[in-house]
Enzyme design. Structure first.
Site, short mmCIF file in Angstrom:
data_model
loop_
_atom_site.label_atom_id
_atom_site.label_comp_id
_atom_site.label_asym_id
_atom_site.label_seq_id
_atom_site.Cartn_x
_atom_site.Cartn_y
_atom_site.Cartn_z
N SER A 167 0.83 -1.21 0.00
CA SER A 167 0.00 0.00 0.00
C SER A 167 0.87 1.26 0.00
O SER A 167 0.61 2.21 -0.74
CB SER A 167 -0.92 0.01 1.23
OG SER A 167 -1.83 -1.07 1.19
N HIS B 283 -2.55 6.47 4.01
CA HIS B 283 -2.90 5.05 4.13
C HIS B 283 -4.11 4.86 5.04
O HIS B 283 -4.99 4.04 4.75
CB HIS B 283 -1.71 4.28 4.70
CG HIS B 283 -1.97 2.83 4.92
ND1 HIS B 283 -2.18 2.29 6.18
CD2 HIS B 283 -2.09 1.79 4.05
CE1 HIS B 283 -2.41 1.00 6.08
NE2 HIS B 283 -2.35 0.66 4.81
#
Length: 466
Positions: free
Chosen positions: A261, A287
């Site tokens: 990610s 995130h």
């Protein structure tokens, strides 16, 4: 047999001509092409083979003559440099066949394209998704070329650039560099090769920042790497990802997902060229929220992350105070245990509840007064209550406490922005603040986690304690 071979003869070295193309040249009665390219195939012609030069920029004439000769029953080979299907003669031959309504057999033969030869000389720059853009605006409007450049830069494609410059086109490559710098880090690798595969071949590697478009001419191929490209000495490499799993060995499933990610987020940042102490909390913030507006909203004192992490290392930061229990619950327990740090929250402390009733203040404010007495030098973290942050600011001004740092991410509509402005003037206290109305306990907690794991930032390896 009525046949036209359309053959790519490669970038210029006899070693780069495919056996299929050599056979086609030998089987042909006539070879049609630009005269400069005859030198690369003439040694392979059978005796009596006719070579017809139509001159530079005479592609339609070349195609027309090939059809006329083939319609007379001759086998014709039309040659192009590189691959004839990439900015070469093959598309034109097919279009003209359709226009003439002829049944002549068209046989396209691929060749090694100039960007492939240049790539091999540079190392392995095309190891992942790539695109090829021509800077020639003879048949394509510049506005469309610029749009394609933007898409390539924003999409993080490795990008090969054909026709980068000519006598009349001197500024376009400068504009390409300007566009790429809007989306890419200035250390993005760039390689370029002049006269690939020929005697006066030149190979150079540099960065987007130092790339000089004036060092390029019409015989040069430019290759711009993606965000994962790097130099190993002078070798330009874009990894495919085969070693990524090895690098992530030992990571939990959750950490592996978090690592991927973060790699994705960094690749999509509009301005990735920021120092690590600023980048690391920002990656955590995006995130957690999936909100790229955090690029504009994460406000920090200079070196705030580094300064706070140093306090962890030297033992100054031993306690974290949160305004609400939800912020406390999001701070990673593994990191706290590993570093020997305590988290406390006074929102449910009976003493604070009594103080709030007696004085007519919020429980969050009362909690700050209790915290100031018992942990005056803690890291103070706010993910919900602007009244608590305002209270802390008042306590600091009155000399009741001196926090080692402040994380300011209260969320809402009443006094939220004012509380964040009130915290900024304390220059000796490192702070990370989420500007505006946005915030939240999850966001406050992830900013704390970014501080506790700052030693993982350089390797871009988050989630150690997940």
């Amino acid at each position: 047999m009525k046949k036209i071979y359309v053959a790519g003869i490669g970038p210029g070295s006899p070693d780069d001509i495919t056996p299929a193309v050599l056979q086609a040249v030998q089987d042909s009665d006539v070879v049609v092409g630009y005269k400069y390219y005859f030198q690369f195939v003439e040694r392979y012609l059978r005796p009596g083979t006719e070579c017809i030069d139509t001159g530079m920029k005479k592609e339609r004439d070349r195609a027309m003559q090939a059809f006329q000769l083939a319609e007379q029953g001759k086998t014709v080979c039309v040659i192009s440099s590189g691959d004839a299907g990439i900015y070469g003669m093959t598309p034109l031959i097919y279009e003209m066949q359709r226009e003439r309504g002829t049944d002549i057999d068209i046989v396209p033969l691929p060749g090694i394209s100039a960007f492939q030869k240049a790539a091999s000389l540079l190392g392995a720059p095309m190891g992942h998704d790539f695109c090829v853009v021509s800077m020639s605006d003879l048949m394509t409007p510049w506005q469309l070329i610029e749009r394609r450049i933007r898409c390539a830069a924003e999409g993080d494609f490795v990008t090969a650039v054909y026709n980068p410059k000519s006598h009349g086109r001197y500024w376009q490559l400068h504009r390409l560099k300007e566009l790429f710098l809007q989306y890419r880090h200035e250390d993005n690798v760039v390689g370029y090769v002049r006269q690939a595969g020929r005697e006066d071949q030149e190979v150079k590697v540099t960065t987007l920042r130092d790339f000089d478009p004036d060092d390029v001419d019409m015989f040069t191929i430019v290759i711009i790497g993606n965000s994962m490209s790097y130099l190993d000495g002078s070798t330009f490499i874009t990894p495919r990802g085969y070693y990524r799993d090895r690098q992530e060995q030992g990571a939990s499933v959750g950490q592996s997902i978090m690592i991927k990610s973060f790699q994705t987020i960094r690749g999509e940042l509009r301005h990735p060229d920021i120092p690590l102490w600023r980048l690391w909390p920002m990656l955590h913030a995006i995130h957690t929220t999936a909100d790229f507006d955090m690029e504009n909203l994460v406000w920090m004192d200079d070196e705030a992350t580094s300064r706070l992490y140093n306090k962890v290392q030297d033992g100054t930061l031993r306690c974290i105070v949160t305004d609400v229990t939800m912020a406390a619950s999001g701070i990673r327990k593994g990191a706290l245990e590993r570093l020997g740090i305590e988290v406390v929250c006074y929102i449910n402390d009976p003493r604070g509840a009594e103080m709030a009733r007696t004085l007519g203040i919020t429980r969050a404010q009362a909690g700050m007064r209790l915290a100031a007495e018992e942990h005056p030098d803690a890291l103070y973290v706010f993910g919900n209550a602007p009244t608590a942050l305002l209270e802390l600011c008042d306590l600091i001004r009155r000399g009741k406490c001196q926090p080692c740092g402040i994380i300011g991410a209260p969320v809402g509509f009443v006094h939220v922005e004012e509380s964040k402005h009130a915290a900024k003037p304390f220059k000796n206290i490192p702070k990370i603040i989420i500007e505006g109305r946005k915030g939240g306990s999850n966001l406050a907690a992830t900013l704390v986690n970014s501080i506790l794991t700052f030693d993982d930032a350089e390797l871009l390896r988050p989630g150690r304690d997940v």
